[in-house]
Scaffold this active site. Structure first.
Site, mmCIF file in Angstrom:
data_model
loop_
_atom_site.group_PDB
_atom_site.id
_atom_site.type_symbol
_atom_site.label_atom_id
_atom_site.label_comp_id
_atom_site.label_asym_id
_atom_site.label_seq_id
_atom_site.Cartn_x
_atom_site.Cartn_y
_atom_site.Cartn_z
ATOM 1 N N GLY A 139 35.515 11.019 -22.825
ATOM 2 C CA GLY A 139 36.020 9.576 -22.203
ATOM 3 C C GLY A 139 34.833 8.796 -21.943
ATOM 4 N N SER A 140 34.975 7.666 -21.068
ATOM 5 C CA SER A 140 33.870 6.611 -20.837
ATOM 6 C C SER A 140 33.089 7.008 -19.639
ATOM 7 C CB SER A 140 34.822 5.494 -20.471
ATOM 8 O OG SER A 140 35.113 5.752 -19.109
ATOM 9 N N SER A 141 32.216 6.163 -19.462
ATOM 10 C CA SER A 141 31.066 6.351 -18.468
ATOM 11 C C SER A 141 31.899 6.453 -17.115
ATOM 12 C CB SER A 141 29.792 5.031 -18.529
ATOM 13 O OG SER A 141 30.696 3.858 -18.274
#
Length: 147
Positions: free
Chosen positions: A75-77
């Site tokens: 996923g993302s940060s």
């Protein structure tokens, strides 16, 4: 996938996995093993300390106070922010053990402030079983199955 016999599993007690300590500390707790990566943003509920990703094998399972053994982060940060929230809310895992080092996973471990080990000589996801008692010694870079 077959479930190992009691005799086969008895050999796992005492197994020491050698890796690289990411966040220092030593903890002994029950393992929760995820066969797949975990999404932080949208994949966990930091208030309850549970995995909520709908298609995840552990959807609905609580990781609070357990040694979270998983392949890595996806996923993302936002991953690190959600895991930091678990620390702030008292729902964090006791330790993290992951196989694939990414900036998301490492930053998540750092902000969660739990002992973390990665980069193993053998795959902990294949060796450790949910319910095993493990000692994570991130100072020495080892994970030992103690029961």
């Amino acid at each position: 996938m077959s479930i190992p016999s009691a005799e086969a599993r008895a050999g796992a007690v005492g197994t020491v996995l050698k890796g690289r300590g990411i966040v220092p500390g030593v903890v002994r707790a029950e393992a929760l093993v995820s066969p797949e990566t975990i999404s932080g943003w949208g994949g966990i509920d930091p208030v309850r300390g549970t995995i909520i990703e709908r298609r995840h094998a552990l959807c609905g399972v609580c990781f609070t106070g357990k040694v979270l053994v998983f392949p890595g982060a996806k996923g993302s940060s936002g991953w690190s922010g959600f895991f930091q929230s678990t620390r702030l809310l008292g729902t964090a895992p006791a330790a993290m053990v992951f196989t694939t080092v990414t900036t998301k996973a490492v930053l998540g471990a750092v902000v969660t402030r739990v002992p973390t080990v990665s980069e193993f000589d053998r795959d902990p996801v294949q060796i450790i079983r949910t319910g095993d008692i493990v000692e994570v010694d991130a100072d020495a870079g080892t994970v030992t199955i103690v029961g």
